[in-house]
Design an enzyme around this catalytic site. Sequence first.
Site, PDB file in Angstrom:
ATOM      1  N   ASN A 173      15.457 -30.231 -18.887  1.00 12.72           N
ATOM      2  CA  ASN A 173      16.497 -30.438 -17.854  1.00 12.72           C
ATOM      3  C   ASN A 173      17.906 -30.436 -18.457  1.00 12.72           C
ATOM      4  O   ASN A 173      18.791 -31.158 -17.992  1.00 12.72           O
ATOM      5  CB  ASN A 173      16.256 -31.716 -17.030  1.00 12.72           C
ATOM      6  CG  ASN A 173      17.162 -31.857 -15.802  1.00 12.72           C
ATOM      7  OD1 ASN A 173      17.565 -32.951 -15.427  1.00 12.72           O
ATOM      8  ND2 ASN A 173      17.484 -30.763 -15.170  1.00 12.72           N
ATOM      9  N   CYS A 200      18.949 -27.058 -20.091  1.00 16.76           N
ATOM     10  CA  CYS A 200      19.326 -25.631 -20.185  1.00 16.76           C
ATOM     11  C   CYS A 200      19.077 -24.888 -18.880  1.00 16.76           C
ATOM     12  O   CYS A 200      20.017 -24.524 -18.167  1.00 16.76           O
ATOM     13  CB  CYS A 200      18.566 -24.949 -21.326  1.00 16.76           C
ATOM     14  SG  CYS A 200      18.952 -25.613 -22.957  1.00 16.76           S
ATOM     15  N   ARG A 201      17.809 -24.625 -18.545  1.00 19.14           N
ATOM     16  CA  ARG A 201      17.508 -23.744 -17.420  1.00 19.14           C
ATOM     17  C   ARG A 201      17.679 -24.380 -16.043  1.00 19.14           C
ATOM     18  O   ARG A 201      18.354 -23.822 -15.162  1.00 19.14           O
ATOM     19  CB  ARG A 201      16.077 -23.199 -17.549  1.00 19.14           C
ATOM     20  CG  ARG A 201      15.885 -22.269 -18.713  1.00 19.14           C
ATOM     21  CD  ARG A 201      14.413 -22.045 -19.019  1.00 19.14           C
ATOM     22  NE  ARG A 201      13.781 -23.252 -19.535  1.00 19.14           N
ATOM     23  CZ  ARG A 201      12.497 -23.404 -19.794  1.00 19.14           C
ATOM     24  NH1 ARG A 201      11.679 -22.382 -19.559  1.00 19.14           N
ATOM     25  NH2 ARG A 201      12.024 -24.527 -20.284  1.00 19.14           N
ATOM     26  N   ASP A 237      12.849 -19.996 -22.341  1.00 19.14           N
ATOM     27  CA  ASP A 237      13.654 -21.150 -22.742  1.00 19.14           C
ATOM     28  C   ASP A 237      14.713 -20.696 -23.749  1.00 19.14           C
ATOM     29  O   ASP A 237      14.364 -20.225 -24.838  1.00 19.14           O
ATOM     30  CB  ASP A 237      12.724 -22.193 -23.372  1.00 19.14           C
ATOM     31  CG  ASP A 237      13.427 -23.511 -23.613  1.00 19.14           C
ATOM     32  OD1 ASP A 237      14.670 -23.542 -23.523  1.00 19.14           O
ATOM     33  OD2 ASP A 237      12.730 -24.508 -23.880  1.00 19.14           O
TER      34      ASP A 237
HETATM   35  P1  4NP Z   1      15.172 -26.504 -20.967  1.00 16.35           P
HETATM   36  O1  4NP Z   1      15.272 -26.277 -22.561  1.00 16.35           O
HETATM   37  O2  4NP Z   1      13.737 -26.857 -20.673  1.00 16.35           O
HETATM   38  O3  4NP Z   1      15.560 -25.176 -20.379  1.00 16.35           O
HETATM   39  O4  4NP Z   1      16.143 -27.613 -20.639  1.00 16.35           O
HETATM   40  C1  4NP Z   1      14.911 -27.273 -23.464  1.00 16.35           C
HETATM   41  C2  4NP Z   1      15.830 -28.198 -23.865  1.00 16.35           C
HETATM   42  C3  4NP Z   1      15.467 -29.179 -24.794  1.00 16.35           C
HETATM   43  C4  4NP Z   1      14.189 -29.211 -25.289  1.00 16.35           C
HETATM   44  C5  4NP Z   1      13.249 -28.282 -24.877  1.00 16.35           C
HETATM   45  C6  4NP Z   1      13.620 -27.313 -23.962  1.00 16.35           C
HETATM   46  N1  4NP Z   1      13.825 -30.195 -26.271  1.00 16.35           N
HETATM   47  O5  4NP Z   1      12.709 -30.141 -26.774  1.00 16.35           O
HETATM   48  O6  4NP Z   1      14.639 -31.073 -26.565  1.00 16.35           O
END
Ligand code: 4NP
Length: 165
Positions: free
Chosen positions: A12, A14-15, A126
């Site tokens: 929560n 980036c995407r 991601d």
């Molecule tokens: P998101 O990306 O799922 O698009 O927000 C990520 C951000 C952080 C992490 C993994 C995915 N993390 O492991 O901290």
Amino acid sequence: MSGKVLFVCLGNICRSPLAEGIFAHLVRERGLEGKYLADSAGTGNWHVGQPPDRRSIAVAKKRGVELPSLCRQVRKADFLDFDWIMAMDKSNQGDLQAMCPPAQRGKIKLMRDFEPAADQGADVPDPYYGGPYEFDSVYEMLLRCCTRLLETLETTIPGGDAATA
Ligand code: 4NP
């Protein structure tokens, strides 16, 4: 059926905050405020309370899109509170299905199933370990998905106020 939409990814940061910001921007551009409510959440809890990743904020700002929400984790009440729960990838979708009451599972959709010309079952990749190119590419992908999602909802949902429906 009304217009409360929750965008979900892993962290929560980036995407899903990008998807939320883009969707809310499209809603405002079309004068549909009040009919839709957008929010985002993560299946993980590492970044709870934090703003989105600075690279997501930057790629959105370049296009005049603000990302105001702070990170939160998905909670059980979300499955009742929201009408559309948009998973960014199949892993998120599986995690959501595992925690969702069976009666609400139909609300969980895969984001790229709304992208014109994308393969069914494709993931929003991601970008966390990527660079500016990956964030730009995810932005454009999410814009295509959000545009089609809003068009789809507009053909499905009668006029009304998402906050009271
Ligand atoms: P998101 O990306 O799922 O698009 O927000 C990520 C951000 C952080 C992490 C993994 C995915 N993390 O492991 O901290």
